[in-house]
Design an enzyme around this catalytic site. Sequence first.
Site, PDB file in Angstrom:
ATOM      1  N   GLU A  81      11.228  24.581  -7.685  1.00  0.00           N
ATOM      2  CA  GLU A  81      10.193  23.980  -6.843  1.00  0.00           C
ATOM      3  C   GLU A  81      10.847  23.215  -5.700  1.00  0.00           C
ATOM      4  O   GLU A  81      10.222  22.367  -5.071  1.00  0.00           O
ATOM      5  CB  GLU A  81       9.279  23.074  -7.667  1.00  0.00           C
ATOM      6  CG  GLU A  81       9.962  21.965  -8.424  1.00  0.00           C
ATOM      7  CD  GLU A  81       8.979  21.109  -9.206  1.00  0.00           C
ATOM      8  OE1 GLU A  81       8.263  20.303  -8.567  1.00  0.00           O
ATOM      9  OE2 GLU A  81       8.918  21.245 -10.439  1.00  0.00           O
ATOM     10  N   CYS A 113       7.477  22.594 -12.935  1.00  0.00           N
ATOM     11  CA  CYS A 113       8.548  22.620 -13.944  1.00  0.00           C
ATOM     12  C   CYS A 113       8.398  23.759 -14.942  1.00  0.00           C
ATOM     13  O   CYS A 113       9.281  23.945 -15.794  1.00  0.00           O
ATOM     14  CB  CYS A 113       8.589  21.290 -14.675  1.00  0.00           C
ATOM     15  SG  CYS A 113       8.855  19.877 -13.585  1.00  0.00           S
ATOM     16  N   HIS A 236       9.680  19.698 -22.430  1.00  0.00           N
ATOM     17  CA  HIS A 236      10.031  19.468 -21.031  1.00  0.00           C
ATOM     18  C   HIS A 236      10.290  17.971 -20.888  1.00  0.00           C
ATOM     19  O   HIS A 236       9.471  17.146 -21.292  1.00  0.00           O
ATOM     20  CB  HIS A 236       8.893  19.916 -20.120  1.00  0.00           C
ATOM     21  CG  HIS A 236       9.018  19.396 -18.722  1.00  0.00           C
ATOM     22  ND1 HIS A 236      10.153  19.586 -17.961  1.00  0.00           N
ATOM     23  CD2 HIS A 236       8.162  18.649 -17.961  1.00  0.00           C
ATOM     24  CE1 HIS A 236       9.988  19.011 -16.783  1.00  0.00           C
ATOM     25  NE2 HIS A 236       8.798  18.433 -16.755  1.00  0.00           N
TER      26      HIS A 236
END
Length: 394
Positions: A81, A113, A236
Amino acid sequence: MATIIGIDKIGFYSPEYYLDLTDLATARQVDPAKYKIGIGQDQMAVLPADQDIVTMAANAAAQILDQADRQQIDLLIFATESGIDQSKAAALYLQELLQINHQARAFEIKEACYGATAGLQIAYDHLAAHPTSQKVLVVGADVARYGIATAGEVTQGAGAVALLITRQPRLLGLQQPTAYYSEEIMDFWRPNYRDTALADGKFSTAQYLRFLDLTWQAYRAKTGTQLTDLTAVLFHIPFTKLGLKGLRQLTTDLAAATKESYFDYFQQATGYNRQVGNLYTGSLYLSLLSLLDQQQLAAGSKIGLYSYGSGAVAEFFTAVVQPNYQQTLQVACHQQQLHQRQRLTVAEYEQFFMQTGLTDDHDFQIKRQSPHADFYFAGQTDQRRIYQRKEPVK
């Protein structure tokens, strides 16, 4: 033998400079415990001007690819990103730097993400659908930027993780089905006119946890899996406290003695994340690498993985530890990378921060700042980015 598709090798690269968050806390007149306990971070990787997503990805992938790998890869997926071009895929720069087979698809994907997980699942489907295909390279490389003295400053970072996906992998076998959920929300975003992100922190945390519940319940319904069937659950990790909240949510109904094991694994799985900071697309896989590097897992152990990308898409899936997986790891290499980094003062970090995100259309050259890196960004000529490598690819 049944065909297994999964992760055969993992490479990792983080910049050679870092900021200790105790120093940042002092400069910002904040109790260091707010960062080290409240956020769960100790250090933050700082990107020098001679590194970007392409060079970090190349430095990570070069650790794991031999000549046979380069010739056998027929799909290269670059998840980020932090794109450097609105049109040209970073994957093409990476293909050239690493001298990867040109008879390959190479493209870039974006969904905050979640991108590397999207790439991982595309790689799985590609190998499952094409019996003659041999290997896929998936990389996640990013620079997390929120700005100096902002609320998100402490959750910045930079780095890349490279995953080689094959049949009969030596590290982890991916399992199907998986569970996923997507919904348009505004918890985190970065418009084209900005080089730092915007975020609604409390709202984003709530969505991260909501999506975790939705995907975990969907995964249970699809597979009949119970939490106690999983040896560890990884998350994450934009900052470790967020993953810790997720683990607490998942383990609410477990007995205290059973919970302890999950929290022990979580601590080992976030060791690298605490030192590097936020990798965006690579954060989940850095946590996976940290666990594999630090813990002797039994063959057949099943690991749960929760991937989340703001905006938002989430996925819960599992992977099975393969026999003798330790033989494929490069623990000494990863630890040396972190050990040889140079500690910056807050003033030096702020100077580095202002050097990145170059958008000028004039020619410029960048002095090499990363002595241990094989690949580096050298500047721009005629609005074309120039990449160089220290030595020829072997």
